[in-house]
Design a protein around this motif. Structure first.
Motif, PDB file in Angstrom:
ATOM      1  N   ILE A 132       0.895  -1.327   0.219  1.00 43.54           N
ATOM      2  CA  ILE A 132      -0.040   0.031  -0.088  1.00 43.54           C
ATOM      3  C   ILE A 132       0.751   1.177  -0.038  1.00 43.54           C
ATOM      4  CG2 ILE A 132      -1.745   1.293   1.389  1.00 43.54           C
ATOM      5  CD1 ILE A 132      -2.897  -1.436   2.445  1.00 43.54           C
ATOM      6  N   GLN A 133       2.034   1.156   0.705  1.00 45.87           N
ATOM      7  CA  GLN A 133       3.162   2.323   0.673  1.00 45.87           C
ATOM      8  C   GLN A 133       2.278   3.504   1.343  1.00 45.87           C
ATOM      9  OE1 GLN A 133       6.308   2.846  -0.813  1.00 45.87           O
ATOM     10  NE2 GLN A 133       6.129   0.399  -0.849  1.00 45.87           N
ATOM     11  N   ASP A 134       1.449   3.231   2.377  1.00 45.49           N
ATOM     12  CA  ASP A 134       1.114   4.418   3.091  1.00 45.49           C
ATOM     13  C   ASP A 134       1.986   4.418   4.424  1.00 45.49           C
ATOM     14  OD1 ASP A 134      -1.528   5.946   4.078  1.00 45.49           O
ATOM     15  OD2 ASP A 134      -0.863   5.081   5.693  1.00 45.49           O
ATOM     16  N   PRO A 135       2.602   5.916   4.496  1.00 48.96           N
ATOM     17  CA  PRO A 135       3.672   6.085   5.585  1.00 48.96           C
ATOM     18  C   PRO A 135       3.027   5.437   6.984  1.00 48.96           C
ATOM     19  CG  PRO A 135       3.578   7.912   4.214  1.00 48.96           C
ATOM     20  CD  PRO A 135       2.280   6.920   3.735  1.00 48.96           C
ATOM     21  N   GLY A 136       1.938   6.021   7.251  1.00 54.50           N
ATOM     22  CA  GLY A 136       1.090   5.831   8.593  1.00 54.50           C
ATOM     23  C   GLY A 136       0.957   4.249   8.836  1.00 54.50           C
ATOM     24  N   LEU A 137       0.580   3.620   7.778  1.00 55.18           N
ATOM     25  CA  LEU A 137       0.480   2.123   7.875  1.00 55.18           C
ATOM     26  C   LEU A 137       1.943   1.393   8.250  1.00 55.18           C
ATOM     27  CD1 LEU A 137      -1.466  -0.375   8.011  1.00 55.18           C
ATOM     28  CD2 LEU A 137      -1.007  -0.607   5.564  1.00 55.18           C
ATOM     29  N   THR A 138       2.754   2.110   7.262  1.00 53.84           N
ATOM     30  CA  THR A 138       4.319   1.342   7.609  1.00 53.84           C
ATOM     31  C   THR A 138       4.824   1.765   8.892  1.00 53.84           C
ATOM     32  OG1 THR A 138       4.622   1.903   5.273  1.00 53.84           O
ATOM     33  CG2 THR A 138       6.459   1.363   6.287  1.00 53.84           C
ATOM     34  N   GLY A 139       4.636   2.765   9.580  1.00 60.38           N
ATOM     35  CA  GLY A 139       4.868   3.008  10.843  1.00 60.38           C
ATOM     36  C   GLY A 139       4.522   2.167  11.897  1.00 60.38           C
ATOM     37  N   ILE A 140       3.085   1.776  11.544  1.00 61.28           N
ATOM     38  CA  ILE A 140       2.491   1.088  12.384  1.00 61.28           C
ATOM     39  C   ILE A 140       2.833  -0.538  12.324  1.00 61.28           C
ATOM     40  CG2 ILE A 140       0.183  -0.226  13.052  1.00 61.28           C
ATOM     41  CD1 ILE A 140      -1.086   2.535  12.415  1.00 61.28           C
ATOM     42  N   SER A 141       3.176  -0.929  11.200  1.00 61.70           N
ATOM     43  CA  SER A 141       3.787  -1.886  10.985  1.00 61.70           C
ATOM     44  C   SER A 141       5.008  -2.441  11.445  1.00 61.70           C
ATOM     45  CB  SER A 141       3.851  -2.355   9.556  1.00 61.70           C
ATOM     46  OG  SER A 141       4.540  -3.458   9.081  1.00 61.70           O
ATOM     47  N   GLU A 142       5.953  -1.261  11.322  1.00 58.65           N
ATOM     48  CA  GLU A 142       7.095  -1.587  12.156  1.00 58.65           C
ATOM     49  C   GLU A 142       7.243  -1.632  13.595  1.00 58.65           C
ATOM     50  OE1 GLU A 142       9.743   0.730   8.571  1.00 58.65           O
ATOM     51  OE2 GLU A 142       9.509   1.897  10.234  1.00 58.65           O
ATOM     52  N   MET A 143       6.204  -0.712  14.079  1.00 55.47           N
ATOM     53  CA  MET A 143       6.016  -0.645  15.582  1.00 55.47           C
ATOM     54  C   MET A 143       5.688  -2.111  16.195  1.00 55.47           C
ATOM     55  SD  MET A 143       4.195   1.920  17.947  1.00 55.47           S
ATOM     56  CE  MET A 143       5.223   3.378  17.408  1.00 55.47           C
ATOM     57  N   PHE A 144       4.508  -2.581  15.073  1.00 59.89           N
ATOM     58  CA  PHE A 144       4.200  -3.787  15.648  1.00 59.89           C
ATOM     59  C   PHE A 144       5.273  -5.018  15.628  1.00 59.89           C
ATOM     60  CE2 PHE A 144       1.057  -7.179  14.329  1.00 59.89           C
ATOM     61  CZ  PHE A 144       0.606  -7.349  15.468  1.00 59.89           C
ATOM     62  N   ASP A 145       6.190  -4.876  14.564  1.00 61.43           N
ATOM     63  CA  ASP A 145       7.087  -5.806  14.250  1.00 61.43           C
ATOM     64  C   ASP A 145       8.078  -5.825  15.401  1.00 61.43           C
ATOM     65  OD1 ASP A 145       8.807  -7.498  12.885  1.00 61.43           O
ATOM     66  OD2 ASP A 145       9.991  -5.865  11.802  1.00 61.43           O
ATOM     67  N   ARG A 146       8.598  -4.508  15.977  1.00 64.90           N
ATOM     68  CA  ARG A 146       9.516  -4.445  16.937  1.00 64.90           C
ATOM     69  C   ARG A 146       8.719  -5.326  18.558  1.00 64.90           C
ATOM     70  NH1 ARG A 146      10.641   0.446  15.065  1.00 64.90           N
ATOM     71  NH2 ARG A 146       9.324   1.439  16.471  1.00 64.90           N
ATOM     72  N   LEU A 147       7.385  -4.929  18.415  1.00 61.05           N
ATOM     73  CA  LEU A 147       6.727  -5.619  19.861  1.00 61.05           C
ATOM     74  C   LEU A 147       6.609  -6.951  19.558  1.00 61.05           C
ATOM     75  CD1 LEU A 147       3.778  -2.787  20.299  1.00 61.05           C
ATOM     76  CD2 LEU A 147       6.035  -3.458  21.817  1.00 61.05           C
ATOM     77  N   ILE A 148       6.220  -7.483  18.501  1.00 60.03           N
ATOM     78  CA  ILE A 148       6.192  -8.939  18.109  1.00 60.03           C
ATOM     79  C   ILE A 148       7.470  -9.469  18.160  1.00 60.03           C
ATOM     80  CG2 ILE A 148       5.525 -10.728  16.579  1.00 60.03           C
ATOM     81  CD1 ILE A 148       3.086  -9.399  17.378  1.00 60.03           C
ATOM     82  N   SER A 149       8.380  -8.929  18.060  1.00 57.11           N
ATOM     83  CA  SER A 149       9.919  -9.650  18.249  1.00 57.11           C
ATOM     84  C   SER A 149      10.168  -9.558  19.735  1.00 57.11           C
ATOM     85  CB  SER A 149      10.741  -8.735  17.609  1.00 57.11           C
ATOM     86  OG  SER A 149      10.875  -8.759  16.303  1.00 57.11           O
TER      87      SER A 149
END
Lengths: 112, 716
Positions: free
Chosen positions: B355-372
């Motif tokens: 989707i290349q949406d900066p907001g969604l990308t930010g959430i995804s990256e944060m989610f990624d860190r938390l999941i790790s």
């Protein structure tokens, strides 16, 4: 002319068991009779028994009733410090006679 | 609810029994060690107490006899002998049997109970002579044996003690301060001395004891143990002991005991006096002293008690918070759910990328860190020290040495090394097989060892250490080492190798892992059925691990198991071959290089490449898995470390690293070799996880890949 205050230092050596109580009492009585200030030095004492501790309490009581100052001083051995703490006479470890004097339970509030 | 408690008891008892086994084995080496004796007693005592509480009466009754003896051993009235160690170990095993039998033990179990109880009572009556041949002396009765007081160490209880030594105790040589030290050794103790009776110097009788104490002690010992401290002066002293509360109950109190409550409990003041004093809105102690209802010392003593109770209460809360017991299936569910989250996160990342949406990308990256973080924390909860299983092996060595007439001991290192609990559970059987084989085939009989200039007693060294994403577990013995001539002869006899086969030592050693292989001249119940080492290999393979073997004739054999730390989630390298995705475990990947399609072609029946100055075999996965379509003009080779060598796998495309939740392959694929599992990608596609060790072995055996391809395909 004002008389110079006299001081008596009592510094018993080794383990102060029941056998040391009576001679210590005698020595303290003599010191109280002839001095303005009596100092009990823990530096050479390795251990202490309840009988001797009671003599120190009694000396403190005498000092409070009279005019002679009675103070504890010197380095207190770890063994003595621990023993007194376990028996509840002090709440914290005491390294010196001065600390001990300030910490002993029911030892007396005023220093003459 | 009751079943839940029973289950908790079973778990606790299993843990205690496991610990008890280790303690008893240690006691054999250090029979007089008071800490070990106390620990053994405590374990049995706790089992007995809890068993009674949860209705496991047979266990409670049986443990009672064992506990009695252990108490007498620790008090010195019975000796700790080798014979008793055997009996105690057998009793410990029997408690496990009773635990498994629940409340319905069969006749065989009951008969064993009677047999062991009889032996325990004989020991209680006769001590070490119980293991000697029948003597004329009549055994003591059961009642005699049970008159020994149990140490009754158990739940911590807070006691209030009033101790007024007789005035003459000094003259009898009693060191009163030493008694208080003894008291403090029984638990968490606070004393308050009363010195009011000490007069001034002139009136003091220096040989009279004028001090008395109030003491509070939180201890797991019973009242008898506390009273016993003063046993030699009890007749001339005033000693009053009263229970304040169970420490565990104290924990449940919302606030510490109030001063008035303590004074009331001590019988110093009345409720009415307290109520009246409280109305003055001043400190209760001050008011009561002022009114001369209590002495200053009585208030101080009560305050010491209050403070001590508070400390015990806080300690109980801390202990409770430090660890909690959780059923392992709940933990497994948690790991499964985290696995689902990891998969979902991968989908979210992929969607955000599309989707290349900066907001969604930010959430995804944060989610990624938390999941790790969540993944790492969850996996760490499942980590257990491998030492928890070492006791079992110590017992195996002990029992088998006796059975085989050999003298051997187990030395362990790295017991604190942590591994996923699932891996630890699956390692138990393979390690038992290896240790049995070491004892049966490796360690020589004492006479042979002495003749060979070795110490009489053999040593099996079991060690564990971390190595990257793996744990290395070594079982090394100082025995005779592998007899390669005998191995080769047996392999020939069994048709495992052909006549005239010229195998290097390393390959001869590997023959012991062949199914049905055994060099034992007779089949013993220990080993020699020819299944042990085959089972070991298969089970270690199923864990994604490898087995390395090194042996030197006359010096011993070392077997090294290389085991992944966890099985549930791995870091992988996602690759693509035709339309299929595969995951190569990242811990095996050494590097990736490009290769042109014309270089992939087989030359002289071999596929060899140069990688960092080394000639390596490689295998195109497209051909291996019989994937349809043409390979791209430029492919990638993923170089992996497999067993002790490296090998390259040619893939169409390397996509990148990928956190992989390992899912088992279904029943249909249970015999597939070369694949260790599957995973679900972000878009829902299934990717297969390569078993690089199996694949590399298959390639070595069959470079052309025909037979191996069959292995890598599902059984039809």
């Amino acid at each position: 002319m004002k008389k110079k205050p006299t001081q008596k230092l009592i510094a018993p050596e080794g383990a102060l068991g029941i056998e040391a109580a009576s001679p210590l009492r005698q020595e303290l009585l003599a010191a109280f009779a002839g001095s303005d200030e009596v100092l009990f030095d823990f530096s050479l004492a390795e251990d202490i028994d309840l009988a001797v501790l009671q003599v120190l309490y009694a000396a403190r009581r005498s000092a409070e009733l009279g005019t002679v100052r009675f103070s504890l001083m010197g380095k207190v051995s770890e063994k003595i410090s621990r023993r007194l703490q376990v028996a509840g006479f002090t709440r914290t470890p005491c390294r010196t006679g001065e600390e001990l004097e300030a910490s002993l339970v029911d030892y007396g509030s005023a220093t003459k | 609810m009751i079943d839940g408690f029973k289950e908790s008891f079973r778990e606790e008892a299993e843990e205690l029994l496991s610990g008890l086994e280790g303690i008893l084995l240690e006691l054999e080496a250090r029979p007089g060690d008071p800490e070990l004796l106390n620990a053994a007693f405590r374990a049995v005592h706790t089992i007995k107490g809890s068993a009674g509480m949860f209705g496991f009466e047979a266990i409670g009754r049986f443990a009672h006899d064992l506990e009695n003896i252990m108490d007498r051993i620790r008090s010195g009235s019975l000796p700790m002998t080798k014979g008793f160690a055997d009996l105690a170990l057998a009793s410990r095993d029997h408690i496990r049997t009773l635990l498994a039998a629940d409340e319905a033990p069969g006749p065989a179990v009951e008969a064993r109970t009677s047999e062991l109880v009889e032996a325990l009572r004989a020991y209680a009556a006769k001590g070490a002579r119980a293991f000697e041949p029948e003597s004329a002396e009549a055994p003591e009765t059961r009642a005699d044996a049970s008159t020994e007081k149990p140490g009754s160490e158990g739940e911590e209880t807070v006691w209030r003690l009033s101790f007024k030594p007789g005035e003459g105790v000094f003259r009898s040589g009693t060191k009163v301060l030493r008694l208080l030290e003894e008291l403090s050794e029984l638990g968490d103790c606070a004393c308050f001395p009363h010195t009011e009776r000490i007069p001034e110097l002139g009136k003091l009788d220096p040989e009279a004891c004028l001090t008395s104490w109030d003491a509070i002690i939180a201890s797991g010992k019973g009242p008898d143990a506390i009273k016993d401290v003063f046993i030699f002066i009890e007749t001339e002293s005033e000693i009053a002991l009263g229970k304040i509360e169970e420490a565990a109950i104290l924990q449940e109190r919302e606030e510490p005991k109030k001063l008035g409550e303590i004074l009331l409990e001590r019988g110093i003041v009345t409720r009415a006096a307290i109520d009246e004093a409280l109305q003055s809105q001043r400190r209760l102690g001050e008011v009561l002293v002022e009114k001369k209802l209590v002495s200053k010392e009585q208030v101080e003593s009560a305050l010491v008690e209050q403070e001590h109770l508070k400390r015990v209460q806080e300690r109980q809360v801390d202990t409770g918070a430090a660890s909690i017991r959780v059923a392992s299936d709940k933990l497994d569910q948690l790991v499964d759910l985290v696995g689902e989250l990891v998969t979902l996160q991968a989908r979210l990342s992929q969607t955000a990328l599309g989707i290349q949406d900066p907001g969604l990308t930010g959430i995804s990256e944060m989610f990624d860190r938390l999941i790790s973080q969540l993944r790492d924390n969850t996996m760490s909860i499942r980590m257990l020290p491998i030492g928890s299983t070492f006791n079992k092996f110590r017992r195996v060595v002990r029992d088998l040495s006796l059975e085989l007439g050999k003298d051997a001991e187990l030395a362990t290192e790295g017991a604190e090394t942590e591994l996923d609990k699932t891996v630890i559970e699956k390692l138990g059987d393979p390690l038992v097989h290896i240790i049995r084989n070491s004892l049966d085939h490796g360690i020589e009989r004492p006479a042979d060892r002495l003749a060979a200039g070795k110490p009489r007693s053999g040593t099996i060294r079991l060690s564990a250490m971390h190595s990257g994403a793996y744990v290395l577990i070594q079982v090394a013995d100082d025995g005779a080492g592998l007899d390669r001539a005998a191995i080769k002869a047996k392999a020939l006899e069994r048709g495992i190798i052909g006549p005239g086969a010229d195998l290097p030592d390393q390959e001869i050693d590997q023959l012991i892992f062949a199914p049905g292989f055994s060099t034992a001249k007779t089949v013993t119940k220990v080993s020699g059925r020819g299944v042990g080492m085959d089972v070991v290999k298969r089970e270690i393979d199923s864990l994604g691990g490898t087995v390395l073997l090194k042996s030197e004739r006359g010096s011993g054999t070392t077997m090294t198991l290389k085991i992944p730390l966890t099985l549930a989630i791995i870091e992988g390298l996602l690759v693509k071959v035709a339309d299929e995705f595969y995951v190569v475990p990242l811990s095996s990947v050494d590097g990736c290089i490009e290769i042109r399609s014309d270089e992939v072609a087989e030359r002289d029946g071999k596929r060899i490449m140069t990688y960092r100055g080394e000639l390596l075999p490689f295998v195109p996965l497209r051909a291996w898995f019989d994937s349809p379509g043409e390979a791209p003009a430029i492919s990638q080779i993923v170089i992996v470390n497999a067993l002790e060598s490296r090998i390259g796998f040619v893939v169409d495309q390397v996509i990148g690293d990928y956190q992989t939740v390992v899912k088992p392959l279904g029943r249909l694929y249970r015999n597939v070799r070369g694949l260790s599992g599957a995973t679900i990608l972000g878009d829902g596609t299934v990717a297969l996880i390569l078993d690089v060790n199996r694949l590399s072995q298959a390639v070595k055996r069959d470079p052309a890949g025909r037979a191996a391809r069959d292995e890598a395909s599902p059984d039809a």
